[in-house]
Motif scaffolding. Structure first.
Motif, PDB file in Angstrom:
ATOM      1  N   HIS A 230       0.836  -1.205   0.000  1.00 20.08           N
ATOM      2  CA  HIS A 230       0.000   0.000   0.000  1.00 20.08           C
ATOM      3  C   HIS A 230       0.872   1.255   0.000  1.00 20.08           C
ATOM      4  CE1 HIS A 230      -3.437   2.591   1.085  1.00 20.08           C
ATOM      5  NE2 HIS A 230      -2.583   3.204   1.885  1.00 20.08           N
ATOM      6  N   ILE A 231       1.905   1.259   0.825  1.00 22.55           N
ATOM      7  CA  ILE A 231       2.822   2.402   0.888  1.00 22.55           C
ATOM      8  C   ILE A 231       3.529   2.584  -0.449  1.00 22.55           C
ATOM      9  CG2 ILE A 231       4.903   3.308   2.013  1.00 22.55           C
ATOM     10  CD1 ILE A 231       3.980   1.747   4.549  1.00 22.55           C
ATOM     11  N   ALA A 232       3.974   1.477  -1.032  1.00 24.35           N
ATOM     12  CA  ALA A 232       4.662   1.532  -2.324  1.00 24.35           C
ATOM     13  C   ALA A 232       3.756   2.106  -3.409  1.00 24.35           C
ATOM     14  CB  ALA A 232       5.141   0.129  -2.711  1.00 24.35           C
ATOM     15  N   GLU A 233       2.510   1.677  -3.410  1.00 21.91           N
ATOM     16  CA  GLU A 233       1.556   2.178  -4.406  1.00 21.91           C
ATOM     17  C   GLU A 233       1.365   3.678  -4.265  1.00 21.91           C
ATOM     18  OE1 GLU A 233      -0.672   1.519  -7.641  1.00 21.91           O
ATOM     19  OE2 GLU A 233      -0.320  -0.296  -6.461  1.00 21.91           O
ATOM     20  N   HIS A 234       1.263   4.144  -3.039  1.00 18.66           N
ATOM     21  CA  HIS A 234       1.081   5.585  -2.812  1.00 18.66           C
ATOM     22  C   HIS A 234       2.298   6.362  -3.312  1.00 18.66           C
ATOM     23  CE1 HIS A 234      -0.281   9.207  -0.566  1.00 18.66           C
ATOM     24  NE2 HIS A 234       1.025   9.427  -0.511  1.00 18.66           N
ATOM     25  N   ILE A 235       3.489   5.916  -2.953  1.00 22.00           N
ATOM     26  CA  ILE A 235       4.709   6.615  -3.360  1.00 22.00           C
ATOM     27  C   ILE A 235       4.838   6.629  -4.880  1.00 22.00           C
ATOM     28  CG2 ILE A 235       7.238   6.582  -3.260  1.00 22.00           C
ATOM     29  CD1 ILE A 235       6.937   5.351  -0.428  1.00 22.00           C
ATOM     30  N   ALA A 236       4.579   5.478  -5.504  1.00 24.87           N
ATOM     31  CA  ALA A 236       4.678   5.396  -6.966  1.00 24.87           C
ATOM     32  C   ALA A 236       3.698   6.356  -7.631  1.00 24.87           C
ATOM     33  CB  ALA A 236       4.419   3.958  -7.424  1.00 24.87           C
ATOM     34  N   ASN A 237       2.488   6.434  -7.118  1.00 22.14           N
ATOM     35  CA  ASN A 237       1.488   7.342  -7.692  1.00 22.14           C
ATOM     36  C   ASN A 237       1.935   8.794  -7.590  1.00 22.14           C
ATOM     37  OD1 ASN A 237      -0.254   5.294  -8.413  1.00 22.14           O
ATOM     38  ND2 ASN A 237      -1.473   5.415  -6.537  1.00 22.14           N
ATOM     39  N   VAL A 238       2.469   9.177  -6.426  1.00 27.09           N
ATOM     40  CA  VAL A 238       2.921  10.559  -6.232  1.00 27.09           C
ATOM     41  C   VAL A 238       4.093  10.870  -7.166  1.00 27.09           C
ATOM     42  CG1 VAL A 238       3.958  12.188  -4.595  1.00 27.09           C
ATOM     43  CG2 VAL A 238       2.084  10.699  -3.858  1.00 27.09           C
ATOM     44  N   ARG A 239       4.970   9.897  -7.364  1.00 28.01           N
ATOM     45  CA  ARG A 239       6.142  10.094  -8.225  1.00 28.01           C
ATOM     46  C   ARG A 239       5.811   9.909  -9.709  1.00 28.01           C
ATOM     47  NH1 ARG A 239      11.413   9.567  -5.978  1.00 28.01           N
ATOM     48  NH2 ARG A 239      12.100   8.176  -7.657  1.00 28.01           N
ATOM     49  N   GLU A 241       5.135   6.989 -11.221  1.00 25.76           N
ATOM     50  CA  GLU A 241       5.889   5.818 -11.666  1.00 25.76           C
ATOM     51  C   GLU A 241       5.029   4.562 -11.606  1.00 25.76           C
ATOM     52  OE1 GLU A 241      10.217   7.467 -10.019  1.00 25.76           O
ATOM     53  OE2 GLU A 241       9.361   5.613  -9.221  1.00 25.76           O
ATOM     54  N   ASN A 242       5.481   3.539 -12.296  1.00 24.86           N
ATOM     55  CA  ASN A 242       4.870   2.229 -12.224  1.00 24.86           C
ATOM     56  C   ASN A 242       5.330   1.541 -10.945  1.00 24.86           C
ATOM     57  OD1 ASN A 242       5.131  -0.835 -12.671  1.00 24.86           O
ATOM     58  ND2 ASN A 242       3.727  -0.220 -14.304  1.00 24.86           N
ATOM     59  N   VAL A 243       4.397   1.041 -10.153  1.00 26.34           N
ATOM     60  CA  VAL A 243       4.758   0.493  -8.847  1.00 26.34           C
ATOM     61  C   VAL A 243       5.645  -0.749  -8.975  1.00 26.34           C
ATOM     62  CG1 VAL A 243       2.693  -0.970  -8.592  1.00 26.34           C
ATOM     63  CG2 VAL A 243       3.882  -0.093  -6.559  1.00 26.34           C
TER      64      VAL A 243
END
Length: 260
Positions: A230-239, A241-243
């Protein structure tokens, strides 16, 4: 997708009854690597034991600034005897914390410096804690960092100037579920784009910092490595990027830092 959790506080009492279940469920969700730091003297043998039993777990030995008064000649001698064990991949969690201020600042500084000396002498990476202590933290760290093979600023929540200073030193930046809080995580979200791909590492800091924007939360509101996707998905979305790609490079960064 294989993720790596750079901070799983495995000795916390929250995991005493269901550790195996949490580990297995986290692995099913794609979390394949875990770094587990010690925080106080009584944690050291425990994290070493866990890392010797579970191949997915590597550990750090050191004393958190909240327990800085535990660092004495006897403790340092113990760390010296343990440091070359295969599963010990960093000195940590070490650093300064002027927010809680559980220990006098001078005690924290002396503890931090002694453990940095140890890491420098043995060419070990460091797992670092800095909270509202940037000036002293950076000043002390800079004296030793050129002799260290690497390090990570765990749970980074600082300013852009602090981020740039840490990146200029060559540190990895650890990002937790703090970014999933629309209130206190707003500033950190705005800084995510400034972290280069080869310097970003993700972590839960479980059982702390459960992501605020989770739709369903665990019993007692305890964070676990199961929330890392979940954390990775959030960070990828903000950046933007593809998770899956982000998982690949953050896990590679994790492996490089801890020499896995």
């Amino acid at each position: 997708m294989v993720l790596a959790d750079a901070c799983f506080n495995i000795t916390h009492s929250s995991f005493k009854e269901n550790f195996e279940d949490i580990l297995n469920e986290s692995k099913k969700l794609g979390v394949g690597h875990f770094f587990c730091p010690a925080a106080e003297k009584k944690d050291i043998d425990k994290v070493i034991k866990f890392s010797s039993i579970y191949k997915e777990i590597s550990c750090g030995i050191g004393i958190h600034p909240h327990h800085a008064n535990e660092v004495d000649a006897e403790l340092l001698m113990k760390l010296e005897t343990l440091i070359n064990q295969e599963d010990i991949t960093a000195i940590g969690e070490i650093g300064l914390d002027y927010y809680r201020d559980f220990q006098q600042k001078i005690t924290q500084q002396e503890s931090f410096e002694e453990q940095l000396k140890l890491a420098s002498d043995h060419k070990m990476p460091v797992f670092l804690h800095n909270r509202e202590a940037f000036k002293d933290f950076y000043s002390i760290l800079k004296k030793y960092f050129s002799n260290l093979p690497g390090g990570i600023v765990h749970c980074f929540t600082g300013s852009k100037d602090e981020l740039v200073s840490f990146l200029d030193l060559g540190l990895y930046i650890g990002i937790t579920g703090w970014v999933c809080d629309e209130r206190r995580g707003a500033d950190l979200n705005s800084l995510l784009k400034f972290i280069p791909k080869d310097r970003l590492i993700i972590e839960t800091d479980a059982p702390y910092l459960i992501p605020r924007n989770l739709k369903s939360k665990t019993k007692h509101n305890i964070n676990t490595p199961m929330n890392l996707p979940h954390i990775a998905e959030h960070i990828a979305n903000v950046r933007g990027e593809n998770v899956i790609e982000m998982a690949e490079y953050t896990t590679e960064n994790f492996k490089k830092l801890f020499t896995l």
